[in-house]
Write an enzyme that holds these catalytic residues in place. Sequence first.
Site, mmCIF file in Angstrom:
data_model
loop_
_atom_site.group_PDB
_atom_site.id
_atom_site.type_symbol
_atom_site.label_atom_id
_atom_site.label_comp_id
_atom_site.label_asym_id
_atom_site.label_seq_id
_atom_site.Cartn_x
_atom_site.Cartn_y
_atom_site.Cartn_z
ATOM 1 N NE ARG A 46 36.591 39.620 48.671
ATOM 2 C CZ ARG A 46 36.460 39.176 50.284
ATOM 3 N NH1 ARG A 46 36.240 39.879 51.323
ATOM 4 N NH2 ARG A 46 37.553 38.581 50.161
ATOM 5 N N GLY A 47 35.202 36.572 48.205
ATOM 6 C CA GLY A 47 35.586 35.640 49.152
ATOM 7 C C GLY A 47 35.523 34.201 49.550
ATOM 8 C CD GLN A 199 39.287 42.445 47.027
ATOM 9 O OE1 GLN A 199 40.854 43.186 46.663
ATOM 10 N NE2 GLN A 199 38.959 41.969 46.429
ATOM 11 C CG ASP A 240 39.562 32.387 45.408
ATOM 12 O OD1 ASP A 240 40.713 33.213 46.304
ATOM 13 O OD2 ASP A 240 38.090 32.781 46.046
ATOM 14 C CG ASN A 250 44.769 33.925 47.598
ATOM 15 O OD1 ASN A 250 43.590 33.521 47.581
ATOM 16 N ND2 ASN A 250 45.103 35.093 48.276
ATOM 17 C CE LYS A 251 41.487 39.149 44.682
ATOM 18 N NZ LYS A 251 40.471 39.340 43.566
HETATM 19 O O1 MRU Z 1 38.139 38.704 44.413
HETATM 20 P P1 MRU Z 1 37.605 37.903 45.737
HETATM 21 O O2 MRU Z 1 37.584 39.467 46.916
HETATM 22 O O3 MRU Z 1 36.493 37.005 46.395
HETATM 23 O O4 MRU Z 1 38.887 37.356 46.547
HETATM 24 C C1 MRU Z 1 38.986 36.628 47.497
HETATM 25 C C2 MRU Z 1 40.786 35.626 48.150
HETATM 26 O O5 MRU Z 1 41.387 36.187 47.333
HETATM 27 C C3 MRU Z 1 40.670 35.400 48.798
HETATM 28 O O6 MRU Z 1 42.146 35.343 49.036
HETATM 29 C C4 MRU Z 1 39.915 34.334 48.574
HETATM 30 O O7 MRU Z 1 38.773 33.446 48.621
HETATM 31 C C5 MRU Z 1 40.214 32.733 50.331
HETATM 32 S S1 MRU Z 1 38.586 33.642 51.495
HETATM 33 C C6 MRU Z 1 39.257 32.925 52.826
#
Ligand code: MRU
Length: 352
Positions: A46-47, A199, A240, A250-251
Amino acid sequence: MQPHIAWTPTHSLQLLDQRALPSQTSYLDYRSAPDVAQAIRDMVVRGAPAIGITAAYGMALSGAAAARSASRNAFLKAVKADAARLKAARPTAVNLEWAVDLLLRLAVDLCQNGAEPEDVADAMLEEALRIHREDVASCQAIGRHGLCYVPHGASILTHCNAGALATGGYGTALGVVRAAQEASRLNMVYADETRPFLQGSRLTAWELSEDGIPVTLLCDNMAGALMSQGKVDLIVVGADRIAANGDTANKIGTCSLAVLAAHHQVPFYVAAPRSTFDPAAPDGDAIPIEERSQEEVLSFAGTRVAPVGVGAYNPAFDVTPHDLIRAIITEDGPVEPVDPESVSRFLARGLP
Ligand code: MRU
């Protein structure tokens, strides 16, 4: 530690299973694009940038399988079907469609120029390896550009995991943290635990402590108290998808953090590569927000923590309005101030 995303000598994709961290470091092997799409959906990886890199390797696996096809048409039909599957795996991180479209365009162009499917498949793998390599270099450049915002002895707060595990390596927000550590400017990283998928506690706290970087874990609702005590010098998060006006997805919880930061006059930065910008989204309202299973909220580490019969709301991301962001730190330098004009100038600089 072994790389968390790796192309193996036996032509498979190996992924560190991020769901098992921090208690286990186990690796899974993938040999087909549909299985890679499932791994992205299940959050084995993920990320945003890491999802893009993984999807690029998924396209390389698709090309290798389709190269056994009799004709270029059959080859392209199979590769296009896998591209659609990969893009549908998760909706918010634009890096996913960016990487898949890059490989798809390459395959279409080469086929139209008369290349044999096997040669196209080889070129697709080369492209995936390049995307992976360049992402690491981008993160290191983001770290260098972010350093000017980090005072000596800084305490930095971050949300979710925008680290090595979320990218090809080094990280975006944690790239700035790593650069600060290398320059001896870092006092402490405060990591929000990031409910419901954790996370922050499972991944950010793990990767920073593995690298000997000082980290203190917070429940998500503690950040405001910490800021009111003057213990946070700056906040850096990843992204994202960044819309054309600078609004940033973002998250979930990022927007609340930005509002708290504005109230407490703590500078709030986003660190992200060019591949996270989406010029086709005019503003945050145009960004698709993934909604995940209620179970992630109703349970904690596999144990039910809510009464039976109660429902839950689980959007995985939120949008931070651009006027709450002091700067977006990219591999090509900062976008500052964050407004439609400076984002548009930044995007124009990337055109050939
Ligand atoms: O749901 P996830 O774990 O994929 O979400 C990740 C995030 O929100 C990160 O902050 C984002 O992808 C940036 S990663 C460099």
